[in-house]
Design an enzyme around this catalytic site. Structure first.
Site, PDB file in Angstrom:
ATOM      1  N   ASN A   1      -6.249  45.415  40.744  1.00  0.00           N
ATOM      2  CA  ASN A   1      -5.710  44.149  40.217  1.00  0.00           C
ATOM      3  C   ASN A   1      -6.077  42.999  41.154  1.00  0.00           C
ATOM      4  OD1 ASN A   1      -3.783  45.411  41.959  1.00  0.00           O
ATOM      5  ND2 ASN A   1      -2.091  44.244  41.092  1.00  0.00           N
TER       6      ASN A   1
ATOM      7  N   GLU B   1      -6.762  48.079  35.363  1.00  0.00           N
ATOM      8  CA  GLU B   1      -7.367  48.781  34.223  1.00  0.00           C
ATOM      9  C   GLU B   1      -8.429  47.909  33.553  1.00  0.00           C
ATOM     10  OE1 GLU B   1      -4.217  48.332  34.982  1.00  0.00           O
ATOM     11  OE2 GLU B   1      -2.913  49.884  34.186  1.00  0.00           O
TER      12      GLU B   1
ATOM     13  N   CYS C   1      -0.267  47.871  30.998  1.00  0.00           N
ATOM     14  CA  CYS C   1       0.447  46.819  30.270  1.00  0.00           C
ATOM     15  C   CYS C   1      -0.118  46.713  28.847  1.00  0.00           C
ATOM     16  CB  CYS C   1       0.335  45.487  31.009  1.00  0.00           C
ATOM     17  SG  CYS C   1      -1.246  44.644  30.757  1.00  0.00           S
TER      18      CYS C   1
HETATM   19  N1  THU Z   1      -0.704  45.478  37.050  1.00  0.00           N
HETATM   20  C1  THU Z   1      -1.832  46.232  36.910  1.00  0.00           C
HETATM   21  O1  THU Z   1      -2.857  45.968  37.545  1.00  0.00           O
HETATM   22  N2  THU Z   1      -1.779  47.282  36.077  1.00  0.00           N
HETATM   23  C2  THU Z   1      -0.654  47.733  35.441  1.00  0.00           C
HETATM   24  O2  THU Z   1      -0.707  48.747  34.762  1.00  0.00           O
HETATM   25  C3  THU Z   1       0.595  47.013  35.600  1.00  0.00           C
HETATM   26  C4  THU Z   1       0.519  45.715  36.311  1.00  0.00           C
HETATM   27  C5  THU Z   1      -0.713  44.376  38.028  1.00  0.00           C
HETATM   28  C6  THU Z   1      -0.670  42.997  37.484  1.00  0.00           C
HETATM   29  C7  THU Z   1      -0.096  42.242  38.670  1.00  0.00           C
HETATM   30  O3  THU Z   1      -1.148  41.935  39.578  1.00  0.00           O
HETATM   31  C8  THU Z   1       0.822  43.240  39.345  1.00  0.00           C
HETATM   32  O4  THU Z   1       0.403  44.509  38.876  1.00  0.00           O
HETATM   33  C9  THU Z   1       2.297  43.033  39.034  1.00  0.00           C
HETATM   34  O5  THU Z   1       2.515  42.998  37.674  1.00  0.00           O
END
Ligand code: THU
Length: 156
Positions: free
Chosen positions: A62, A75, A110
């Site tokens: 992320n 993802e 998400c």
């Molecule tokens: N996030 C992801 O990268 N993948 C997920 O499945 C859930 C959330 C990230 C987005 C943000 O940078 C942080 O996690 C908090 O939501």
């Protein structure tokens, strides 16, 4: 892992060694997560096949942003990297996440990431591996996580 899903996952040709490799690679990518705002670091390992049916694990992390909404999930980073490198045949994704050095929760994708994955896969034959570590993970199909989804077929 629920046994029926485990059998389905293994019979789809994704064995325990591949799953371990996917989780390890996801955890490697997690170390690159850029998360100054949430501190929640996520890594993903997407199992993709090229036109010769040769597998590859494409990773993502992320990447947050000071303006918040431009941030990208691990993802989607993995999917966009893969598609931009010529891959469209995806069979599974491993996800590993947490605030600390060691991932401590099962993290599911998400809604936006579910929709992005759905574009390229058959939801009944795509496995989401939500891992705490290489030994401890849950598996669900994308169909279970994202039923009655809207996809390319709806626009035909
Ligand atoms: N996030 C992801 O990268 N993948 C997920 O499945 C859930 C959330 C990230 C987005 C943000 O940078 C942080 O996690 C908090 O939501």
């Amino acid at each position: 892992m629920i046994d029926s899903i485990k059998d389905k996952l293994y019979s789809s040709g994704i064995d325990a060694t591949t799953i371990k490799d996917m989780i390890e690679k996801a955890d490697g990518a997690r170390k690159f997560a850029y998360t100054p705002y949430s501190g929640f670091k996520v890594g993903a390992g997407l199992l993709a096949y090229d036109s010769d049916n040769k597998p590859a694990i494409i990773t993502g992390c992320n990447i947050e942003n000071a303006a918040y909404s431009p941030g990208n999930c691990a993802e989607r980073t993995a999917v966009f990297k893969a598609v931009s490198e010529g891959y469209r045949d995806f069979r599974a994704i491993a996800i590993i996440a947490g605030k600390g050095k060691i991932a401590d929760s099962y993290t599911s994708p998400c809604g936006v990431c579910r929709q992005v994955l759905r574009e390229f896969v058959d939801p009944n034959n795509f496995y989401v591996i939500m891992a705490k570590n290489t030994e401890d993970y849950k598996v669900m199909t994308l169909e279970e996580l994202f039923p009655m989804s809207f996809g390319p077929d709806n626009l035909k």
